[in-house]
Design an enzyme around this catalytic site. Structure first.
Site, PDB file in Angstrom:
ATOM      1  N   GLU A  38       0.875  -1.168   0.000  1.00 49.50           N
ATOM      2  CA  GLU A  38       0.000   0.000   0.000  1.00 49.50           C
ATOM      3  C   GLU A  38       0.919   1.228   0.000  1.00 49.50           C
ATOM      4  O   GLU A  38       1.794   1.333   0.861  1.00 49.50           O
ATOM      5  CB  GLU A  38      -0.877  -0.011   1.251  1.00 49.50           C
ATOM      6  CG  GLU A  38      -1.857   1.139   1.251  1.00 49.50           C
ATOM      7  CD  GLU A  38      -2.787   1.135   2.457  1.00 49.50           C
ATOM      8  OE1 GLU A  38      -2.735   0.193   3.266  1.00 49.50           O
ATOM      9  OE2 GLU A  38      -3.556   2.107   2.567  1.00 49.50           O
ATOM     10  N   ARG A 264       5.133 -12.769   9.797  1.00 47.12           N
ATOM     11  CA  ARG A 264       5.638 -11.432   9.538  1.00 47.12           C
ATOM     12  C   ARG A 264       6.976 -11.282  10.273  1.00 47.12           C
ATOM     13  O   ARG A 264       7.204 -11.913  11.292  1.00 47.12           O
ATOM     14  CB  ARG A 264       4.546 -10.485  10.015  1.00 47.12           C
ATOM     15  CG  ARG A 264       4.881  -9.224  10.715  1.00 47.12           C
ATOM     16  CD  ARG A 264       3.598  -8.510  11.164  1.00 47.12           C
ATOM     17  NE  ARG A 264       2.705  -8.233  10.053  1.00 47.12           N
ATOM     18  CZ  ARG A 264       2.681  -7.092   9.363  1.00 47.12           C
ATOM     19  NH1 ARG A 264       3.475  -6.108   9.675  1.00 47.12           N
ATOM     20  NH2 ARG A 264       1.844  -6.915   8.382  1.00 47.12           N
ATOM     21  N   LYS A 274       3.820   0.952   9.760  1.00 45.82           N
ATOM     22  CA  LYS A 274       4.013   2.174   8.977  1.00 45.82           C
ATOM     23  C   LYS A 274       3.406   3.383   9.672  1.00 45.82           C
ATOM     24  O   LYS A 274       3.902   4.492   9.546  1.00 45.82           O
ATOM     25  CB  LYS A 274       3.431   1.996   7.574  1.00 45.82           C
ATOM     26  CG  LYS A 274       4.372   1.216   6.677  1.00 45.82           C
ATOM     27  CD  LYS A 274       3.871   1.176   5.258  1.00 45.82           C
ATOM     28  CE  LYS A 274       2.720   0.212   5.146  1.00 45.82           C
ATOM     29  NZ  LYS A 274       2.267   0.040   3.755  1.00 45.82           N
TER      30      LYS A 274
HETATM   31  P1  ATP Z   1       1.217  -1.810   8.061  1.00 44.58           P
HETATM   32  O1  ATP Z   1       0.289  -2.739   8.759  1.00 44.58           O
HETATM   33  O2  ATP Z   1       2.314  -1.281   8.911  1.00 44.58           O
HETATM   34  O3  ATP Z   1       0.529  -0.727   7.260  1.00 44.58           O
HETATM   35  P2  ATP Z   1       1.221  -3.557   5.877  1.00 44.58           P
HETATM   36  O4  ATP Z   1       1.498  -4.977   6.098  1.00 44.58           O
HETATM   37  O5  ATP Z   1      -0.193  -3.170   5.719  1.00 44.58           O
HETATM   38  O6  ATP Z   1       1.948  -2.716   6.991  1.00 44.58           O
HETATM   39  P3  ATP Z   1       1.690  -3.262   3.097  1.00 44.58           P
HETATM   40  O7  ATP Z   1       2.245  -2.135   2.330  1.00 44.58           O
HETATM   41  O8  ATP Z   1       0.273  -3.588   2.898  1.00 44.58           O
HETATM   42  O9  ATP Z   1       2.013  -3.005   4.638  1.00 44.58           O
HETATM   43  O10 ATP Z   1       2.583  -4.544   2.865  1.00 44.58           O
HETATM   44  C1  ATP Z   1       2.881  -5.057   1.587  1.00 44.58           C
HETATM   45  C2  ATP Z   1       3.266  -6.491   1.715  1.00 44.58           C
HETATM   46  O11 ATP Z   1       4.371  -6.636   2.594  1.00 44.58           O
HETATM   47  C3  ATP Z   1       2.136  -7.315   2.291  1.00 44.58           C
HETATM   48  O12 ATP Z   1       2.017  -8.501   1.516  1.00 44.58           O
HETATM   49  C4  ATP Z   1       2.572  -7.616   3.686  1.00 44.58           C
HETATM   50  O13 ATP Z   1       2.109  -8.858   4.097  1.00 44.58           O
HETATM   51  C5  ATP Z   1       4.088  -7.585   3.581  1.00 44.58           C
HETATM   52  N1  ATP Z   1       4.668  -7.168   4.855  1.00 44.58           N
HETATM   53  C6  ATP Z   1       4.449  -6.019   5.515  1.00 44.58           C
HETATM   54  N2  ATP Z   1       5.096  -6.005   6.684  1.00 44.58           N
HETATM   55  C7  ATP Z   1       5.761  -7.177   6.776  1.00 44.58           C
HETATM   56  C8  ATP Z   1       6.615  -7.771   7.755  1.00 44.58           C
HETATM   57  N3  ATP Z   1       6.914  -7.148   8.884  1.00 44.58           N
HETATM   58  N4  ATP Z   1       7.109  -9.006   7.502  1.00 44.58           N
HETATM   59  C9  ATP Z   1       6.824  -9.640   6.345  1.00 44.58           C
HETATM   60  N5  ATP Z   1       6.021  -9.141   5.395  1.00 44.58           N
HETATM   61  C10 ATP Z   1       5.492  -7.921   5.593  1.00 44.58           C
HETATM   62 MG    MG Z   2      -1.590  -3.464   4.256  1.00 47.69          MG
END
Ligand code: ATP
Ligand code: MG
Length: 566
Positions: A38, A264, A274
């Site tokens: 995102e 994760r 984020k």
């Molecule tokens: P936040 O919850 O902080 O906004 P997010 O997971 O929603 O983070 P995205 O931009 O949606 O962030 O993540 C893109 C991809 O990266 C998703 O497939 C997510 O599962 C993966 N991802 C995000 N954070 C992690 C992490 N800490 N470890 C492994 N994969 C991750």
């Molecule tokens: Mg997300």
């Protein structure tokens, strides 16, 4: 990166599933994955795990990996983030080729799928207020209640949804909900919202839309539209998988990607959300998304960490099905291991103490041979000027040495690395009684640090020539938080209360050897005995600025064992 297929295929549960799918001839032998960020922040080391997995799997199995911006929430997204995400996926060493997509490109299709659900009697417009909706939803222990709007006719739903789309209703007055099961033990299946009214400009579609699809609905269908075979996501989506599957089954889509969840990455002494990272940036707790203390890829890059080290780290931590906290030391291990091979050794003095060699001829300068990297002879050697006045590290002298201190002290002889053996003959103090200068003599027979008579000195220290060294600012970084898991916010404590007040120490008056005069931004070096450093992007020829990437620790232990240092 070259990945050995034979060595990695089937080496974790995801690769095992894919191997078996291929054996069974599933998906016509295709492997298509995606990385779906995102665009509401910069990528961090957790994303790197997902990038290495998705692009890595595609590479190993001869498939492709799409980069898809999951830009369904217009409020928080920005092109700045889109650009930075692309930059850092490339920086990490991966490429999506022509497979660049945006969920927003599918808004028309997603809208049509929503209409189709209504026509199939599988979605309805609900007009409960957000509070009522919450009350009707039930809890983990109690089933929910059907919304009074659940029985609206298909015609009425189509009419209302069209009005929502036309902007005739205000935010929060209506939502489109999937008609699944208000009594389901899985809360995600209790008639989840799939479309909501949001009167916001979208960074790509402008004001074309005033209704936007919800994540689960948009994600499943975007995967399907792109022909994704394996939709790899983090564990918190496990409970969403039934909804993912419901969307595809109910619409009887031509293909049905398989969602597989993995743990994760959580890293100790930092936060990865984020929202929190954005707060640290906006609140001025750090200097920006690329502050070298941040777990972002921009921060790690500025700190001197290479993409190779990050990929190595991601491979080492592997894939687990349970969340855990990975020790920051694991990342530091990969960083050190990588820099040990690539970083040239140089000498720098961070907290200078002047040393004058009284019997060394005034005005004489000798060019001493210094090895650039003992781990890699192909990196060659360089000349380092040696003269009468030098700087050494304050730490390397004690007027009153404790028992196990073998470095310089009055009457003691040490080796100056690549230089000569010197003996301290006296000290000069200021009015406060602090030692501000050392007086020494050298033994001309020990050029290069050799002892022809075989005599032993217990310590070797680094130095720079006072007349030749370049001034530099050096920034020492420590962990951003002094709590192992600040994000837990246990006992109601905000994670920011755990910020480490001494995570940045700036040393404004350091000296580095003259070979670093024109060092390019981003260059990575080992300051002998001190750690790995890199040239900051803001460094100039007039004002050199270095960031400490990581301390030496283990390498130093090795030197100690060889008896080269104390
Ligand atoms: P936040 O919850 O902080 O906004 P997010 O997971 O929603 O983070 P995205 O931009 O949606 O962030 O993540 C893109 C991809 O990266 C998703 O497939 C997510 O599962 C993966 N991802 C995000 N954070 C992690 C992490 N800490 N470890 C492994 N994969 C991750
Ligand atoms: Mg997300």
């Amino acid at each position: 990166m070259t990945t050995n297929v034979a060595a990695t295929a089937g080496s974790d549960f995801i690769r095992e599933i894919i191997t078996n799918d291929l054996k069974a001839g599933k998906n016509g032998g295709r492997v298509v994955t995606r990385f779906p960020p995102e665009p509401n922040g910069y990528l961090h080391i957790g994303h790197a795990k997902s990038i290495c997995l998705n692009f890595g799997v595609a590479r190993e199995f001869g498939g492709v990996c799409h980069l898809r911006f999951d830009d369904t929430n217009p409020a928080k997204e920005d092109v700045e983030y889109v650009d930075a995400i692309m930059e850092f996926v490339h920086w990490l060493g991966f490429d999506w080729g022509d497979k660049l997509f945006y969920a927003s490109d599918y808004f028309a299709k997603l809208h049509d799928f929503a209409v189709e659900l209504i026509k199939r009697g599988k979605a309805y417009v609900c007009s409960l207020t957000p509070d009522e909706m919450r009350a009707y939803r039930g809890t983990l222990t109690e089933p929910g209640k059907d919304s009074p709007y659940r029985s609206r006719s298909v015609e009425e739903n189509l009419q209302l949804f069209a009005e929502m789309r036309a902007g005739k209703h205000e935010e929060g007055t209506h939502v489109l909900r999937a008609k699944i099961d208000m009594a389901s033990p899985n809360l995600n299946l209790r008639d989840p919202a799939i479309y909501r009214i949001k009167k916001a400009e979208h960074h790509r579609t402008g004001d074309t839309w005033c209704i936007y699809p919800m994540y689960d609905f948009a994600h499943a269908l975007s995967d399907m539209i792109e022909g994704i075979t394996h939709s790899l996501c983090t564990l918190e989506f496990e409970d969403h998988r039934p909804l993912y599957d419901w969307c595809l089954e109910t619409l009887e889509t031509p293909c049905h990607p398989q969602q597989i969840e993995f743990a994760r990455l959580n890293l100790s002494y930092t936060v990865m959300s984020k929202r929190k990272l954005l707060e640290l940036v906006e609140g001025g707790y750090v200097s920006g998304w690329d502050d070298p203390r941040m777990p972002t890829l921009a921060g790690l890059r500025r700190r001197g960490v290479t993409p190779e080290a990050i990929r190595d780290f991601c491979q080492r931590i592997g894939m687990a099905k349970r969340d855990s906290l990975v020790d920051m030391g694991m990342l530091e291990y990969s960083v050190r291991d990588d820099l040990n091979h690539r970083a040239a050794r140089v000498m720098a003095v961070l907290r200078p103490l002047k040393l004058v060699i009284e019997n060394y001829p005034e005005g004489q300068v000798e060019e001493m041979d210094a090895v650039n990297n003992p781990e890699d002879p192909s990196m060659g050697s360089r000349k380092v000027p040696f003269a009468r006045e030098l700087y050494i590290e304050q730490d390397d002298f004690r007027e009153d040495p404790p028992k196990k201190f073998f470095r310089l002290s009055p009457g003691r002889e040490v080796r100056l690395r690549y230089g000569y053996l010197v003996t301290c003959t006296g000290v000069v103090k200021n009015e406060k009684g602090e030692v501000v200068e050392l007086r020494c003599t050298y033994d001309p027979a020990t050029r290069g640090g050799n002892t022809p008579d075989g005599r032993k000195v217990k310590a070797t220290i680094h130095w720079v020539s006072a007349a030749h060294a370049r001034p530099a600012e050096v920034r020492l970084y420590d962990r951003l938080f002094n709590h192992e898991n600040p994000g837990l916010e246990k006992d109601g404590k905000d994670y920011k209360t755990h910020l480490n007040p001494s995570s940045l120490e700036t040393l404004p008056q350091c000296w580095v050897e003259p070979s670093l005069a024109g060092a390019a931004a981003g260059s990575r070096l080992q300051f002998e005995r001190l750690g790995y450093f890199c040239v900051d992007p803001l460094s100039t020829a007039d004002k050199l600025v270095f960031n400490r990437t990581v301390t030496l620790k283990d390498t130093w232990t090795k030197l100690e064992q060889r008896g080269e240092v104390d």
